[in-house]
Scaffold this motif. Structure first.
Motif, PDB file in Angstrom:
ATOM      1  N   ASP A  55       0.806  -1.220   0.000  1.00  0.00           N
ATOM      2  CA  ASP A  55       0.000   0.000   0.000  1.00  0.00           C
ATOM      3  C   ASP A  55       0.844   1.278   0.000  1.00  0.00           C
ATOM      4  O   ASP A  55       0.304   2.379  -0.071  1.00  0.00           O
ATOM      5  N   ASN A  56       2.152   1.122   0.172  1.00  0.00           N
ATOM      6  CA  ASN A  56       3.013   2.300   0.140  1.00  0.00           C
ATOM      7  C   ASN A  56       3.493   2.541  -1.282  1.00  0.00           C
ATOM      8  O   ASN A  56       3.938   1.621  -1.959  1.00  0.00           O
ATOM      9  N   CYS A  57       3.412   3.780  -1.717  1.00  0.00           N
ATOM     10  CA  CYS A  57       3.886   4.132  -3.052  1.00  0.00           C
ATOM     11  C   CYS A  57       5.337   4.566  -2.927  1.00  0.00           C
ATOM     12  O   CYS A  57       5.676   5.381  -2.072  1.00  0.00           O
ATOM     13  N   ASP A  77       5.888   8.277  -3.459  1.00  0.00           N
ATOM     14  CA  ASP A  77       5.417   9.012  -2.300  1.00  0.00           C
ATOM     15  C   ASP A  77       6.438   8.967  -1.162  1.00  0.00           C
ATOM     16  O   ASP A  77       6.700   9.972  -0.495  1.00  0.00           O
ATOM     17  N   CYS A 115      -1.217   5.465  -9.916  1.00  0.00           N
ATOM     18  CA  CYS A 115      -0.375   5.054  -8.795  1.00  0.00           C
ATOM     19  C   CYS A 115      -0.771   3.633  -8.417  1.00  0.00           C
ATOM     20  O   CYS A 115      -1.882   3.419  -7.922  1.00  0.00           O
ATOM     21  N   LYS A 139      -2.080   3.239  -5.066  1.00  0.00           N
ATOM     22  CA  LYS A 139      -3.213   4.147  -4.805  1.00  0.00           C
ATOM     23  C   LYS A 139      -2.933   5.116  -3.650  1.00  0.00           C
ATOM     24  O   LYS A 139      -3.826   5.535  -2.927  1.00  0.00           O
ATOM     25  N   ALA A 140      -1.636   5.420  -3.478  1.00  0.00           N
ATOM     26  CA  ALA A 140      -1.285   6.337  -2.401  1.00  0.00           C
ATOM     27  C   ALA A 140      -1.201   7.780  -2.898  1.00  0.00           C
ATOM     28  O   ALA A 140      -1.404   8.713  -2.139  1.00  0.00           O
ATOM     29  N   CYS A 141      -0.874   7.950  -4.182  1.00  0.00           N
ATOM     30  CA  CYS A 141      -0.858   9.306  -4.750  1.00  0.00           C
ATOM     31  C   CYS A 141      -2.296   9.628  -5.138  1.00  0.00           C
ATOM     32  O   CYS A 141      -2.773   9.259  -6.214  1.00  0.00           O
ATOM     33  N   ARG A 142      -2.977  10.300  -4.276  1.00  0.00           N
ATOM     34  CA  ARG A 142      -4.427  10.443  -4.430  1.00  0.00           C
ATOM     35  C   ARG A 142      -4.834  11.226  -5.663  1.00  0.00           C
ATOM     36  O   ARG A 142      -5.915  11.011  -6.204  1.00  0.00           O
TER      37      ARG A 142
END
Lengths: 608, 128
Positions: A443-445, A448, A538, A541-544
């Motif tokens: 879940d970590n980009c 990011d 992304c 999905k962390a870069c909103r």
């Protein structure tokens, strides 16, 4: 009267923040109420390291480990365990839902694989009592050095041990000491660098909190070896508990005559002053730190002349990190040979030939057991993360390990079998650093995370060198662009070029290592960058800004009954729908802040 | 406080040895006093106190005391279990009194000689 049981309540910063002092007070009150105050003692200790499950209490001599305590649990616990002799299962550590609770601290995986040298007294002594440190063999290393060894023998022993700088540089400590010793002059200083600034790292803080005398003894031994009479501890003011315990420890050592003149009746004298840092990251750099002690702006200088020749006030100065100093008493007491048995490589002829002893890491991020761990050099990253750390939270997949804080790099999953060793970590583009270890999951980009570290370094750059001051800022801008979908493939090349430029043309290690997170993420996670710039997506999905938020109308209407929470949370008024009926998002108005996603309790907001 | 000498270091270490052994859980002998409701009713608290008194009076550095719940044989309470580091199995003693505790210290703890007349059995129960 001797006690039959000791209740060791953790009073490290983590547990104190979770009300462990209140627990201690309630315990004392409860014991008095039951008339047990002469049988059962309450002791406050330094950090046990298992901060994720604090507040922690260990009941000795049985070694029963209690976690996540609340002061309202105490009367029950006293009644059951101390009066009726039934250890309370519900406060014990439970490794997973399927397994039974583990009563004994020594049986918990988190503690089992650790090897303690720098943290050997953690949880066992009250750090505010010098007698307890002495009881565990404290100050006998100093006694041995002063009475049985010459200064040269002390330096030689440290050199033979292969101890390398634990602040991250990994420079052989013995060689530093030897070089300093050879510089002529009467006035010389030793400094303890306790200006720990990496985000998510708290090794030095914990060492001082749980065993401040180990640092003082290490400095005394070093000062004797190098012929110094004055030491400084540069500690950041944001560490109130560590600072307080260190001040108390210094006062006690002075009272016992362990600091001051004629220590142990010899003509060796030494004193320590504390300098409080204001929390600038760059002041962890040796020359910037010395400038700061002198009252000048905390900026590094070029090191054509090393600080061991011309350091603080232009006098020879030896600076070592907290953890390095804390290792010294043990090396002198037990000998270099004992120390070299732990770790990697061979240092008999080449002090750079391996990494000896242990290293303290603060294990944080998406790992089950967060906390402070001390492991032997040469252990693999996998062992640290899975055996000690208990694996990744919520059964997710690991993406990368970030070692060395903002100066270190990302290490991908394929390299988890890498042994932890100064040289091995440098080889793959990361570094040991002072011991931060952040675990990232799927879940970590990666963009990011690189952006996060770059933001930190560009803010903390002192501004002396343009490449660092401007370069890190521009790098941050590029990463920001990529994360909002404005990046191009050329940007990636530019990012790499800029990185090398900053590394090569910065004066100190802050600029010299700041691009590491970018360089390693580009090296090992290029695909993820490409998805960001080519598809404007992304994967984590962390870069909103790259996400599209929609509402699953069926879930919204049937499960959530159109609760309106998302509508209320939306700053753009982009969500429509009557209460108790399905809602929907107007994509033209949506600014993709993700507030609705965070607000929804029914997982009705979908992200693509 | 006068300046400390190396001999003082030794003295402090000697004085605190017992405290430290307790905290580390290292010992020659471990005595468990069974303190379930039955045990407490039968006087286990006095037994615990007298065990501690014996340790105190004899200045034993490496004997630790702990308490546990009911051992299941309520009619023979108060009971204690003695575990010696150099003996393979723990020994359970039944119907304890302060005088019997003294005897157990004299022979079992100090001389490694089991006090047969007070002992129930050797070994611990099987656990599933």
């Amino acid at each position: 009267m001797a006690y039959r049981t000791y209740l060791m309540v953790c009073a490290g910063t983590g547990c104190v923040a979770n009300q462990s002092i209140k627990i201690k007070d309630t315990l004392i009150k409860e014991l008095e109420k039951k008339g047990l105050q002469d049988e059962v003692a309450v002791v406050t200790t330094g950090c046990n390291g298992f901060c994720g499950v604090g507040p922690i209490m260990v009941v000795q001599p049985d070694g029963i480990f209690y976690q996540l305590l609340k002061s309202s649990d105490i009367p029950y616990l006293v009644e059951e365990h101390l009066i009726k002799g039934r250890p309370v299962k519900k406060f014990m550590y439970i490794p997973s839902e399927k397994e039974p609770p583990i009563p004994k601290m020594s049986d918990i995986d988190f503690f089992k694989k650790q090897v303690l040298i720098a943290l050997r007294n953690r949880g066992l002594i009250d750090p505010e009592k010098i007698e307890e440190y002495i009881a565990r063999g404290g100050y006998s290393g100093l006694a041995k050095a002063l009475t049985e060894m010459t200064p040269d023998q002390v330096i030689n022993e440290v050199k033979k041990s292969g101890l390398r700088g634990r602040g991250g540089g990994g420079f052989p400590t013995g060689i530093k000491w030897e070089t300093m010793k050879k510089v002529p002059g009467d006035v010389r200083f030793v400094i303890c660098n306790a200006d720990e600034g990496d985000p998510g790292a708290f090794m030095d803080r914990s060492i001082i909190e749980s065993d401040p005398h180990a640092v003082i003894e290490g400095m005394l031994i070093g000062a004797y070896g190098m012929g110094s009479t004055q030491g400084y501890v540069y500690i950041r003011n944001e560490y109130p508990i560590a600072l307080e315990r260190l001040l108390k420890a210094i006062a006690q050592a002075k009272e016992y005559g362990l600091l001051g003149e004629n220590i142990f009746g010899t003509d060796f004298k030494f004193d320590i002053r504390i300098i409080r840092g204001a929390g600038a990251f760059v002041c962890g750099e040796s020359t910037a730190l010395m400038a700061s002690i002198q009252g000048m702006p905390g900026e590094p200088r070029a090191k054509y002349v090393h600080t061991v020749e011309k350091g603080l006030f232009d006098f020879p100065t030896c600076l070592n990190n907290v953890e390095t100093w804390a290792n010294v008493p043990q090396i002198i007491q037990k000998g270099a040979e004992w120390f070299t048995q732990i770790g990697t490589g061979d240092v008999t002829n080449d002090p750079w030939g391996g990494s000896k002893g242990t290293k303290v890491f603060s294990l944080t991020g998406k790992v089950v057991n967060t906390g402070l761990v001390e492991v032997p050099m040469g252990i693999t990253l996998r062992e640290i993360i899975y055996d000690i750390g208990g694996g990744i939270k919520d059964g997710k997949k690991i993406k990368a390990v970030q070692t060395g804080g903002p100066s270190g790099g990302f290490i991908p999953e394929s390299m988890l079998d890498l042994p932890v060793d100064f040289d091995e970590l440098t080889k793959v583009g990361s570094m040991m650093g002072s011991g931060g270890m952040i675990i990232a999951d799927e879940d970590n980009c990666i963009v990011d995370m690189a952006k996060y570290f770059l933001n930190f370094t560009q803010e903390e750059s002192c501004g002396k060198c343009i490449p660092c001051r401007e370069g890190t800022k521009r790098m941050y801008d590029i990463l920001e662009n990529i994360s909002v979908g404005k990046g191009t493939e050329e940007d990636l090349e530019l990012l790499e070029d800029l990185s090398y430029m900053v590394v090569e043309s910065s004066l100190c290690a802050l600029g010299g290592s700041a691009p590491n997170p970018v360089l390693t993420s580009l090296k090992y996670f290029k695909d993820e960058y490409l998805t960001h710039v080519r598809e404007k997506k992304c994967p984590a999905k962390a870069c909103r800004q790259l996400n599209v938020y929609t509402i699953d109308e069926e879930i919204c209407a049937t499960v959530g009954h159109g609760c309106d929470l998302c509508k209320k949370s939306c700053p753009d008024f982009a969500i429509f729908g009557e209460t108790k009926k399905a809602h929907h998002i107007d994509q033209m108005k949506c600014h993709k802040c993700g507030a609705c996603y965070d607000a929804c309790n029914f997982k009705a907001i979908k992200v693509e | 406080m006068p300046k400390i000498t190396i001999a003082d270091l030794e003295k402090i270490r000697e004085d605190t040895k017992r405290t430290l052994n307790f905290r580390l859980g290292t010992c020659k002998a471990k005595i468990t006093v069974h303190m379930g409701t039955c045990g407490i009713a039968a006087g286990a608290r006095d037994i615990l106190s007298s065990v501690m008194k014996e340790i105190e009076e004899r200045k034993l550095m490496d004997v630790i005391v702990t308490n546990s719940g009911c051992a299941g044989l309520c009619s023979k309470e108060p009971m204690i279990t003695v575990e010696m580091a150099n003996e393979p199995a723990p020994v359970k003693y039944i119907d304890m009194t302060p005088a019997k505790i003294k005897k157990i210290f004299d022979s079992h703890i100090l001389k490694n000689e089991l006090v047969k007349e007070y002992a129930l059995a050797l070994g611990s129960e099987k656990t599933a």
